[in-house]
Design a protein around this motif. Structure first.
Motif, PDB file in Angstrom:
ATOM      1  N   PRO A 263       7.264  -1.788  -7.296  1.00  0.00           N
ATOM      2  CA  PRO A 263       7.680  -2.185  -6.255  1.00  0.00           C
ATOM      3  C   PRO A 263       8.542  -0.907  -5.240  1.00  0.00           C
ATOM      4  N   VAL A 264       9.678  -0.590  -6.197  1.00  0.00           N
ATOM      5  CA  VAL A 264      10.420   0.274  -5.271  1.00  0.00           C
ATOM      6  C   VAL A 264       9.756   1.507  -4.536  1.00  0.00           C
ATOM      7  N   VAL A 265       8.825   2.410  -5.096  1.00  0.00           N
ATOM      8  CA  VAL A 265       7.702   2.949  -4.752  1.00  0.00           C
ATOM      9  C   VAL A 265       6.386   2.167  -3.974  1.00  0.00           C
ATOM     10  N   GLU A 266       6.453   1.428  -4.269  1.00  0.00           N
ATOM     11  CA  GLU A 266       4.511   0.575  -3.637  1.00  0.00           C
ATOM     12  C   GLU A 266       3.932   1.172  -4.035  1.00  0.00           C
ATOM     13  N   MET A 267       3.703   1.322  -5.096  1.00  0.00           N
ATOM     14  CA  MET A 267       2.552   1.854  -5.756  1.00  0.00           C
ATOM     15  C   MET A 267       1.991   1.155  -7.414  1.00  0.00           C
ATOM     16  N   GLY A 268       1.263   0.932  -7.434  1.00  0.00           N
ATOM     17  CA  GLY A 268       0.134   0.395  -9.159  1.00  0.00           C
ATOM     18  C   GLY A 268       1.087   1.267 -10.366  1.00  0.00           C
ATOM     19  N   ALA A 269       1.335   1.331 -11.349  1.00  0.00           N
ATOM     20  CA  ALA A 269       1.776   2.009 -11.984  1.00  0.00           C
ATOM     21  C   ALA A 269       0.330   1.946 -13.299  1.00  0.00           C
ATOM     22  N   TRP A 270      -0.666   0.723 -13.176  1.00  0.00           N
ATOM     23  CA  TRP A 270      -2.256   1.353 -13.994  1.00  0.00           C
ATOM     24  C   TRP A 270      -3.323   1.598 -13.500  1.00  0.00           C
TER      25      TRP A 270
ATOM     26  N   GLY B 265      -2.937  11.217  -3.446  1.00  0.00           N
ATOM     27  CA  GLY B 265      -2.005  10.964  -2.760  1.00  0.00           C
ATOM     28  C   GLY B 265      -2.390  11.975  -0.888  1.00  0.00           C
ATOM     29  N   LEU B 266      -2.337  12.083  -0.932  1.00  0.00           N
ATOM     30  CA  LEU B 266      -2.200  12.644   0.354  1.00  0.00           C
ATOM     31  C   LEU B 266      -4.065  13.275   0.892  1.00  0.00           C
ATOM     32  N   VAL B 267      -5.641  12.794  -0.156  1.00  0.00           N
ATOM     33  CA  VAL B 267      -6.219  12.877   0.907  1.00  0.00           C
ATOM     34  C   VAL B 267      -6.782  11.519   1.077  1.00  0.00           C
ATOM     35  N   THR B 268      -7.177  10.250   0.134  1.00  0.00           N
ATOM     36  CA  THR B 268      -7.826   9.822  -0.074  1.00  0.00           C
ATOM     37  C   THR B 268      -6.758   8.142   0.328  1.00  0.00           C
ATOM     38  N   HIS B 269      -4.814   8.467  -0.193  1.00  0.00           N
ATOM     39  CA  HIS B 269      -3.919   7.495  -0.352  1.00  0.00           C
ATOM     40  C   HIS B 269      -4.344   6.533  -1.282  1.00  0.00           C
ATOM     41  N   THR B 270      -5.376   6.196  -2.263  1.00  0.00           N
ATOM     42  CA  THR B 270      -5.615   5.930  -3.417  1.00  0.00           C
ATOM     43  C   THR B 270      -4.371   4.825  -3.939  1.00  0.00           C
ATOM     44  N   LEU B 271      -2.804   6.134  -4.338  1.00  0.00           N
ATOM     45  CA  LEU B 271      -2.269   5.542  -4.703  1.00  0.00           C
ATOM     46  C   LEU B 271      -0.673   4.516  -4.150  1.00  0.00           C
ATOM     47  N   PHE B 272      -1.328   4.610  -2.288  1.00  0.00           N
ATOM     48  CA  PHE B 272      -0.390   3.584  -1.487  1.00  0.00           C
ATOM     49  C   PHE B 272      -1.430   2.614  -1.158  1.00  0.00           C
ATOM     50  N   ASN B 273      -2.427   2.604  -0.648  1.00  0.00           N
ATOM     51  CA  ASN B 273      -3.537   1.886   0.010  1.00  0.00           C
ATOM     52  C   ASN B 273      -3.344   0.366  -0.998  1.00  0.00           C
ATOM     53  N   PRO B 274      -2.943  -0.379  -0.140  1.00  0.00           N
ATOM     54  CA  PRO B 274      -3.165  -1.890  -0.939  1.00  0.00           C
ATOM     55  C   PRO B 274      -4.452  -2.586  -1.084  1.00  0.00           C
ATOM     56  N   SER B 275      -4.851  -2.203  -0.068  1.00  0.00           N
ATOM     57  CA  SER B 275      -6.274  -2.607  -0.762  1.00  0.00           C
ATOM     58  C   SER B 275      -7.882  -1.852  -0.620  1.00  0.00           C
ATOM     59  N   TYR B 276      -8.016  -0.474  -1.146  1.00  0.00           N
ATOM     60  CA  TYR B 276      -8.435   0.083  -1.011  1.00  0.00           C
ATOM     61  C   TYR B 276     -10.355  -0.277  -1.930  1.00  0.00           C
ATOM     62  N   PHE B 277     -10.931  -0.289  -0.743  1.00  0.00           N
ATOM     63  CA  PHE B 277     -12.498  -0.686  -0.973  1.00  0.00           C
ATOM     64  C   PHE B 277     -12.497  -1.984  -1.224  1.00  0.00           C
ATOM     65  N   GLY B 278     -11.548  -2.615  -0.331  1.00  0.00           N
ATOM     66  CA  GLY B 278     -11.255  -4.181  -0.688  1.00  0.00           C
ATOM     67  C   GLY B 278     -10.246  -4.582  -2.203  1.00  0.00           C
ATOM     68  N   TYR B 279     -10.157  -3.883  -3.369  1.00  0.00           N
ATOM     69  CA  TYR B 279      -9.742  -3.599  -4.494  1.00  0.00           C
ATOM     70  C   TYR B 279      -7.923  -3.839  -4.198  1.00  0.00           C
ATOM     71  N   PRO B 280      -7.725  -4.565  -4.599  1.00  0.00           N
ATOM     72  CA  PRO B 280      -6.051  -4.812  -4.890  1.00  0.00           C
ATOM     73  C   PRO B 280      -5.343  -3.594  -5.885  1.00  0.00           C
ATOM     74  N   LEU B 281      -5.667  -2.246  -5.704  1.00  0.00           N
ATOM     75  CA  LEU B 281      -4.869  -1.119  -6.788  1.00  0.00           C
ATOM     76  C   LEU B 281      -4.016  -1.484  -6.996  1.00  0.00           C
ATOM     77  N   LEU B 282      -2.923  -2.056  -5.898  1.00  0.00           N
ATOM     78  CA  LEU B 282      -1.247  -2.062  -6.296  1.00  0.00           C
ATOM     79  C   LEU B 282      -0.577  -3.258  -6.985  1.00  0.00           C
ATOM     80  N   SER B 283      -1.244  -4.099  -6.867  1.00  0.00           N
ATOM     81  CA  SER B 283      -0.748  -5.785  -7.754  1.00  0.00           C
ATOM     82  C   SER B 283      -1.291  -5.698  -8.768  1.00  0.00           C
ATOM     83  N   TRP B 284      -1.604  -4.923  -9.562  1.00  0.00           N
ATOM     84  CA  TRP B 284      -1.546  -4.638 -11.372  1.00  0.00           C
ATOM     85  C   TRP B 284      -0.635  -3.529 -11.293  1.00  0.00           C
ATOM     86  N   ALA B 285       0.534  -4.151 -12.635  1.00  0.00           N
ATOM     87  CA  ALA B 285       1.448  -3.372 -13.200  1.00  0.00           C
ATOM     88  C   ALA B 285       2.166  -2.676 -11.413  1.00  0.00           C
TER      89      ALA B 285
END
Length: 335
Positions: A104-111, A81-101
């Motif tokens: 929207p309220v917290v802009e995160m991906g449950a999966w 969350g604070l270092v690599t930001h993958t919990l919030f980055n919609p396109s980390y390394f080109g992967y749409p991590l937040l689009s799966w599950a």
């Protein structure tokens, strides 16, 4: 900080854990190829420093595995969350991590949140600590760092986090919203507090040990169960979405119920903790082969590296099994 004693070099186990955490978390897992071993300079301060700080905090206060798990979760939230930001980055390394599950309220991906935090809690932190302690069971209950050593590792950890933050920002050019960063920081603090308030029982890893009843299952059965459940968890990572999130929650419940029951039975020991660890690590070992590394060369050289890391794991588990079987029983709060 590091000194020689009658038991040997005092810094040996600490250095071992410092290296084990990134080797398990990134290389055994297959995220990084063997050709990316020079990246240990970047990953060891963050992974190894974090694992050492978690272990020292738990063992110095004579607390068991619930404290390790919660501190490991705090570490996972901090890193992702604070270092690599993958919990919030919609396109980390080109992967749409937040689009799966998506949440929207917290802009995160449950999966992704469940998946990546579990990887850190189970493997990067807990399994690394358990394996390192099993290699030196006579020192598993004692601190491995002096007070000065903790300060040094703390500084190394902070520098490692800052370096990884800069490297990630250079690649992604992404920074979460202030509300997301604040919420993450508050979550980390609450998890640390919970680790010493909620999980403060010092006499058993999950619950109070029952003096009567069925004996604990054999270490072989424990290892097999751990391997199957963690393999299911990893395989489901190939099918991100809400159904997988539901299965993950079910796996959590089953795992918690099994551990609660097993650890209360007479005979539960450090050999069972090692069995759990070995089963989980075996999952990482096989998972590396069908995976493509994010960092380093792929192809035959990566496969050869996976074989090397898997053989290294087998060797470490063999030595840990011998050491554990020859040692005196660990304190109940540790086993």
């Amino acid at each position: 900080m590091l000194r020689c004693t009658r038991k040997g070099w005092a810094g040996g186990p600490a250095l071992g854990l410092f290296l084990l955490a990134p080797l398990i978390g990134e290389y055994l897992h297959g995220n990084m190829s063997v050709t990316a071993l020079p990246w240990l300079v970047l990953t060891a301060p963050l992974y190894g420093g974090g694992a050492l700080l978690v272990r020292e905090a738990a063992r110095r206060t004579r607390r068991g595995w619930p404290t390790v798990f919660l501190l490991g979760l705090a570490y996972a939230v901090f890193e992702e969350g604070l270092v690599t930001h993958t919990l919030f980055n919609p396109s980390y390394f080109g992967y749409p991590l937040l689009s799966w599950a998506r949440l929207p309220v917290v802009e995160m991906g449950a999966w992704w949140t469940i998946f990546v935090l579990t990887l850190h809690v189970v493997w990067s932190i807990s399994a690394s600590i358990a394996l390192a302690e099993a290699l030196v069971p006579h020192r598993a209950a004692e601190p491995w760092l002096s007070n000065r050593g903790i300060v040094v590792i703390g500084i190394v950890f902070v520098l490692g986090a800052a370096t990884n933050w800069l490297a990630t920002y250079d690649l992604e050019q992404f920074v979460p919203a202030a509300e997301q960063l604040t919420g993450t920081a508050v979550t980390v603090v609450l998890l640390v507090v919970a680790a010493f308030r909620v999980a403060g029982r010092r006499h058993s890893p999950i619950g109070w040990r029952s003096p009567i009843g069925r004996a604990a299952p054999s270490p072989g059965w424990v290892a097999t169960t751990a391997f199957v459940m963690t393999s299911v968890f990893i395989v489901l990572g190939w099918f991100p979405g809400w159904p997988t999130v539901a299965v993950y929650l079910g796996l959590y419940l089953i795992g918690w119920l099994l551990l609660r029951r097993w650890t209360r039975r007479p005979g539960w020991s450090g050999r069972h903790v090692l069995a759990l660890t070995g089963g989980a690590l075996a999952t990482y070992a096989w998972y590396a082969f069908p995976s493509r590394p994010l960092v380093g060369a792929a192809g035959p050289v990566d496969t050869a590296g996976n074989v090397l890391f898997a053989l290294g794991l087998v060797g470490l588990l063999w030595h840990a099994r011998r050491a554990t079987s020859m040692s005196a029983p660990a304190p109940e709060w540790l086993s």
